[in-house]
Write a protein that holds these residues in place. Sequence first.
Motif, short mmCIF file in Angstrom:
data_model
loop_
_atom_site.label_atom_id
_atom_site.label_comp_id
_atom_site.label_asym_id
_atom_site.label_seq_id
_atom_site.Cartn_x
_atom_site.Cartn_y
_atom_site.Cartn_z
N ILE A 101 0.84 -1.20 0.00
CA ILE A 101 0.00 0.00 0.00
C ILE A 101 0.87 1.25 0.00
O ILE A 101 0.65 2.19 -0.78
N ILE A 102 1.88 1.27 0.86
CA ILE A 102 2.77 2.43 0.94
C ILE A 102 3.57 2.58 -0.35
O ILE A 102 3.79 3.70 -0.83
N LEU A 103 3.99 1.46 -0.93
CA LEU A 103 4.68 1.52 -2.21
C LEU A 103 3.78 2.14 -3.28
O LEU A 103 4.23 3.01 -4.04
N ALA A 104 2.54 1.71 -3.35
CA ALA A 104 1.62 2.24 -4.37
C ALA A 104 1.43 3.74 -4.22
O ALA A 104 1.50 4.49 -5.21
N ILE A 105 1.21 4.20 -3.01
CA ILE A 105 0.99 5.63 -2.79
C ILE A 105 2.28 6.42 -3.01
O ILE A 105 2.28 7.45 -3.71
N GLY A 106 3.38 5.97 -2.43
CA GLY A 106 4.65 6.68 -2.56
C GLY A 106 5.15 6.72 -3.99
O GLY A 106 5.61 7.76 -4.48
N LEU A 107 5.05 5.59 -4.67
CA LEU A 107 5.50 5.53 -6.06
C LEU A 107 4.64 6.43 -6.95
O LEU A 107 5.15 7.12 -7.83
N LEU A 131 4.42 16.88 -3.61
CA LEU A 131 4.35 15.49 -4.06
C LEU A 131 5.65 14.75 -3.75
O LEU A 131 5.63 13.61 -3.27
N PHE A 132 6.78 15.38 -4.04
CA PHE A 132 8.07 14.75 -3.78
C PHE A 132 8.30 14.58 -2.27
O PHE A 132 8.84 13.56 -1.84
N ILE A 137 8.80 10.95 2.27
CA ILE A 137 8.46 10.49 3.62
C ILE A 137 7.91 9.06 3.59
O ILE A 137 8.23 8.23 4.45
N LEU A 138 7.11 8.77 2.57
CA LEU A 138 6.59 7.40 2.44
C LEU A 138 7.69 6.39 2.16
O LEU A 138 7.56 5.22 2.51
N CYS A 139 8.79 6.84 1.54
CA CYS A 139 9.93 5.94 1.34
C CYS A 139 10.51 5.49 2.68
O CYS A 139 10.87 4.33 2.85
N PHE A 140 10.60 6.42 3.64
CA PHE A 140 11.10 6.06 4.97
C PHE A 140 10.18 5.04 5.64
O PHE A 140 10.65 4.05 6.21
N ILE A 141 8.88 5.27 5.55
CA ILE A 141 7.91 4.35 6.17
C ILE A 141 7.95 3.00 5.47
O ILE A 141 7.86 1.95 6.11
N HIS A 142 8.10 3.02 4.15
CA HIS A 142 8.19 1.77 3.39
C HIS A 142 9.37 0.93 3.86
O HIS A 142 9.28 -0.29 3.94
N GLY A 143 10.49 1.58 4.16
CA GLY A 143 11.67 0.86 4.65
C GLY A 143 11.38 0.08 5.92
O GLY A 143 11.81 -1.06 6.07
N LEU A 144 10.62 0.68 6.82
CA LEU A 144 10.29 -0.01 8.07
C LEU A 144 9.43 -1.25 7.81
O LEU A 144 9.70 -2.33 8.36
N PHE A 145 8.41 -1.11 6.98
CA PHE A 145 7.54 -2.24 6.70
C PHE A 145 8.23 -3.31 5.86
O PHE A 145 7.98 -4.50 6.04
#
Length: 169
Positions: A101-107, A131-132, A137-145
Motif C-alpha cells: 500500500i505504501i509503495l503504491a501511494i509513494g510511487l 508530491l516529492f 516520507i513514504l519511502c522512509f515508512i516503506h523501509g520499516l515495513f
Amino acid sequence: MSKDIGVLVCLSIMVLDISAGVIGIEAEIAQNKVKHPTQLVVECTIPSFKAFKLGLAATILLGLAHVIANVLGGCICIGSKADLPTANRQLAISSLIFSWIILAIGLTMLIIGTLANSKSRKYCATPHHRLFTIGGILCFIHGLFAVAYYVSAKATAKEERQNRRGSQA
C-alpha cells in the motif's frame, strides 16, 4: 552465515529506502527553486530538469528496495489451511500488505512529481505542491515495513522448517 546475510539485506533495504526518501525531498527543493508565476488560483509550472532526475532516481530506488525485500523475503502467504497462523506469519502478511500500500501511494506521488517536471510539460493548472516530499516520507515508512516483512518472513520459514523436522521425527 545466514544471519550475516539477513543483516546485510535489512541494511541494504533501509539504505535504499532512506536514499530514496532523501533524494525525493531534494527533488522537492530543486522544484521549488524554479520560478512559478501565478495568476489567481492557477500556477504556471516551469519544469525543473534537476527535479526530474532526482525524482526518477528516487522512484527507481524505492522500487528496487521493494523488489529486494519481496524476492529475498520469499512467499509466505502460501500454506495449508490446516496450519494455524503463527504470530510471525501474521506479522509477515500484515507488513507485506502495508508495504504494498505504501509503495503504491509513494510511487504514485514520486511518478506524478517526476512527470510534472518532464521537459515537455509546461502547463498552467492548480498547483500540486509537496508530491516529492510526501513520496520521500513514504519511502522512509516503506523501509520499516519492508524490513519487518523480510525479518518476519524469514522467521516464519525457519519455524516451518523446524515444525517439519519435528513432525518427521
